[in-house]
Design a protein around this motif. Structure first.
Motif, PDB file in Angstrom:
ATOM      1  N   LEU A  82      -2.399  -0.370   7.900  1.00  0.00           N
ATOM      2  CA  LEU A  82      -2.682  -0.427   6.466  1.00  0.00           C
ATOM      3  C   LEU A  82      -3.104   0.938   5.939  1.00  0.00           C
ATOM      4  CD1 LEU A  82      -4.663  -3.765   6.641  1.00  0.00           C
ATOM      5  CD2 LEU A  82      -2.528  -3.482   5.390  1.00  0.00           C
ATOM      6  N   ILE A  83      -3.967   1.612   6.676  1.00  0.00           N
ATOM      7  CA  ILE A  83      -4.461   2.925   6.243  1.00  0.00           C
ATOM      8  C   ILE A  83      -3.335   3.953   6.272  1.00  0.00           C
ATOM      9  CG2 ILE A  83      -6.006   4.826   6.863  1.00  0.00           C
ATOM     10  CD1 ILE A  83      -7.969   2.645   7.898  1.00  0.00           C
ATOM     11  N   ILE A 128       0.837  -1.204   0.000  1.00  0.00           N
ATOM     12  CA  ILE A 128       0.000   0.000   0.000  1.00  0.00           C
ATOM     13  C   ILE A 128       0.869   1.248   0.000  1.00  0.00           C
ATOM     14  CG2 ILE A 128      -1.660   1.335   1.377  1.00  0.00           C
ATOM     15  CD1 ILE A 128      -2.852  -1.415   2.231  1.00  0.00           C
ATOM     16  N   LYS A 129       1.944   1.223   0.790  1.00  0.00           N
ATOM     17  CA  LYS A 129       2.863   2.368   0.802  1.00  0.00           C
ATOM     18  C   LYS A 129       3.461   2.596  -0.586  1.00  0.00           C
ATOM     19  CE  LYS A 129       6.930   1.977   2.878  1.00  0.00           C
ATOM     20  NZ  LYS A 129       8.015   2.344   1.916  1.00  0.00           N
ATOM     21  N   VAL A 168       2.345   7.519   4.825  1.00  0.00           N
ATOM     22  CA  VAL A 168       3.801   7.384   4.844  1.00  0.00           C
ATOM     23  C   VAL A 168       4.328   7.376   3.405  1.00  0.00           C
ATOM     24  CG1 VAL A 168       5.741   5.903   5.502  1.00  0.00           C
ATOM     25  CG2 VAL A 168       3.810   6.187   7.062  1.00  0.00           C
ATOM     26  N   GLY A 169       3.607   6.685   2.516  1.00  0.00           N
ATOM     27  CA  GLY A 169       3.990   6.678   1.113  1.00  0.00           C
ATOM     28  C   GLY A 169       3.942   8.063   0.491  1.00  0.00           C
ATOM     29  N   ILE A 170       2.912   8.833   0.831  1.00  0.00           N
ATOM     30  CA  ILE A 170       2.809  10.211   0.343  1.00  0.00           C
ATOM     31  C   ILE A 170       4.011  11.027   0.805  1.00  0.00           C
ATOM     32  CG2 ILE A 170       1.520  12.376   0.649  1.00  0.00           C
ATOM     33  CD1 ILE A 170      -1.044  10.698   0.707  1.00  0.00           C
ATOM     34  N   ILE A 173       2.128   1.747  -3.505  1.00  0.00           N
ATOM     35  CA  ILE A 173       1.083   2.272  -4.389  1.00  0.00           C
ATOM     36  C   ILE A 173       0.928   3.772  -4.190  1.00  0.00           C
ATOM     37  CG2 ILE A 173      -1.404   2.237  -4.906  1.00  0.00           C
ATOM     38  CD1 ILE A 173      -1.405  -0.737  -4.228  1.00  0.00           C
ATOM     39  N   ALA A 174       1.055   4.231  -2.936  1.00  0.00           N
ATOM     40  CA  ALA A 174       0.909   5.664  -2.636  1.00  0.00           C
ATOM     41  C   ALA A 174       1.977   6.504  -3.317  1.00  0.00           C
ATOM     42  CB  ALA A 174       0.938   5.897  -1.128  1.00  0.00           C
ATOM     43  N   HIS A 175       3.117   5.931  -3.635  1.00  0.00           N
ATOM     44  CA  HIS A 175       4.148   6.665  -4.369  1.00  0.00           C
ATOM     45  C   HIS A 175       3.642   7.072  -5.756  1.00  0.00           C
ATOM     46  CE1 HIS A 175       7.699   4.698  -1.951  1.00  0.00           C
ATOM     47  NE2 HIS A 175       6.891   5.432  -1.195  1.00  0.00           N
ATOM     48  N   TYR A 176       2.679   6.310  -6.273  1.00  0.00           N
ATOM     49  CA  TYR A 176       2.174   6.545  -7.620  1.00  0.00           C
ATOM     50  C   TYR A 176       0.805   7.222  -7.635  1.00  0.00           C
ATOM     51  CZ  TYR A 176       5.901   3.239  -8.704  1.00  0.00           C
ATOM     52  OH  TYR A 176       7.119   2.619  -8.810  1.00  0.00           O
ATOM     53  N   CYS A 177      -0.069   6.823  -6.710  1.00  0.00           N
ATOM     54  CA  CYS A 177      -1.419   7.406  -6.666  1.00  0.00           C
ATOM     55  C   CYS A 177      -1.986   7.262  -5.264  1.00  0.00           C
ATOM     56  CB  CYS A 177      -2.332   6.724  -7.685  1.00  0.00           C
ATOM     57  SG  CYS A 177      -4.027   7.360  -7.664  1.00  0.00           S
TER      58      CYS A 177
END
Length: 374
Positions: free
Chosen positions: A240-241, A71-72, A246-248, A74-78
């Motif tokens: 998870l949420i 999930i982290k 963190v990815g952002i 994926i957040a790098h992309y969207c």
């Protein structure tokens, strides 16, 4: 290669590969406020929605921490895709915990894996009191109400929700149940027009006299009281949420470094700005890792002490990820204010972090009250 044979490293490679497609679409979905449907189609095609279901039930067998990492990434992309996807995964994680520790829910998990079904959660706004109303009828209940902040409602199959019920003792209780989105009386309201996370498709869901069979009721609890079920749900859900945020923050750091090197107005103090940003991000990353370590790959005994730690970490991660993006914007100056710069979108998306249970002031009160009682 099927999901049953993919190793963790394969899942990460796959996530990065399809993530590049997500990134190309993210601006369009943000500008239009439309659901990231194409991204979900790709996730479904590659069996991501069953990836964390045990292999013996037809899933990919990913651990809780591995799904947090995905999930982290994926957040790098969207951001919107990562957040909406996390809402499905936290319901899966709770179901897998119950399967492992209480030996229930096997057929439901098997059905999700077989059909790659997508679960919608309404728990963020329901919390202890829930909303809507159930009325008894032959063989079940009639459910009416509106559920807001229903992430991925635009693309999901089953709603995991709850509602209030005035029982035969004239006491209000909250019943938990699952509703297929194809049920009569279920409709999606086109009202997700918001500042950030605009691609999550978190439209409200309207329920009008929807029949809920007795067999669909999975839990009954007193209204407005903390129930032990939350010790499971919050412990598995929050890592998870918060992986999304963190990815952002990590993406914001990468942009700040790339563009900060070239931003002439900050050259005298860019090193200090990046150093401060890195310290703040490290705090978020460290607390996030501590958070999912508490779940111990879903091998934990639920208790309020762990729940307090989880919620405290959640508040702190929300604060530090927001600061990280703020610092990234300072590092590259006014160019961060343009929509053409991804950082502008990340700033808006990260603002959603406080609205997940529990909001900061409620978390302070929840934790403080229990500490004082101890």
């Amino acid at each position: 290669m099927s999901s049953l044979t993919l190793q963790h490293s394969d899942w990460q490679v796959l996530t990065n590969n399809i993530g590049k497609d997500f990134a190309q679409r993210s601006l369009k979905h943000d500008l239009e406020g439309t659901f990231v449907k194409e991204n979900y189609n790709q996730l479904r095609e590659h069996n991501f929605f069953s990836a964390a279901i045990p292999k013996e039930l037809g899933g990919g067998g990913l651990t809780h921490s591995e799904m947090c990492q995905i999930i982290k990434t994926i957040a790098h992309y969207c951001s919107s895709t990562a957040l909406s996807f996390s809402m499905h995964q936290h319901l899966i994680a709770a179901a897998v915990w119950k399967y492992k520790h209480q030996n229930v829910g096997k057929e439901m998990l098997r059905n999700i894996a077989q059909n790659e079904l997508i679960l919608i959660s309404t728990g963020a706004r329901d919390w202890l009191g829930s909303n809507g109303e159930l009325k008894k009828t032959n063989g079940g209940y009639l459910f009416s109400g509106t559920k807001h902040f229903a992430s991925q409602s635009a693309g999901g199959d089953l709603v995991v929700t709850s509602s209030t019920y005035l029982n035969h003792n004239n006491n209000w209780e909250v019943l938990h149940f699952t509703v297929p989105m194809t049920s009569n009386g279920v409709s999606i309201l086109d009202n997700w027009d918001v500042m950030g996370m605009r691609g999550t498709g978190s439209n409200s869901i309207l329920f009008e006299d929807v029949f809920i069979p007795d067999s669909a009721i999975s839990l009954s609890r007193p209204k407005d009281e903390f129930h032990p079920v939350w010790n499971v749900v919050l412990t598995v859900a929050m890592p998870l949420i918060m992986a999304t945020y963190v990815g952002i923050a990590e993406k914001a750091k990468a942009i700040a470094i790339e563009k900060g090197k070239k931003y002439h107005r900050n050259q005298d103090h860019i090193a200090t700005l990046i150093g401060r940003l890195n310290n703040t991000l490290l705090s978020a990353q460290t607390e996030w890792k501590a958070m999912y370590a508490l779940t111990n790959e879903l091998d934990f005994s639920p208790n309020e002490a762990t729940t307090m730690d989880i919620l405290t970490h959640k508040t702190n991660i929300g604060e530090t990820t927001k600061k990280t993006v703020d610092y990234a914007m300072e590092a590259i100056g006014g160019q961060s204010f343009y929509r053409a710069n991804i950082l502008e979108r990340l700033f808006r998306d990260v603002q959603a972090s406080p609205f997940h249970p529990l909001p900061k002031w409620e978390q302070y009160a929840f934790t403080g009250k229990r500490l004082l009682e101890l």
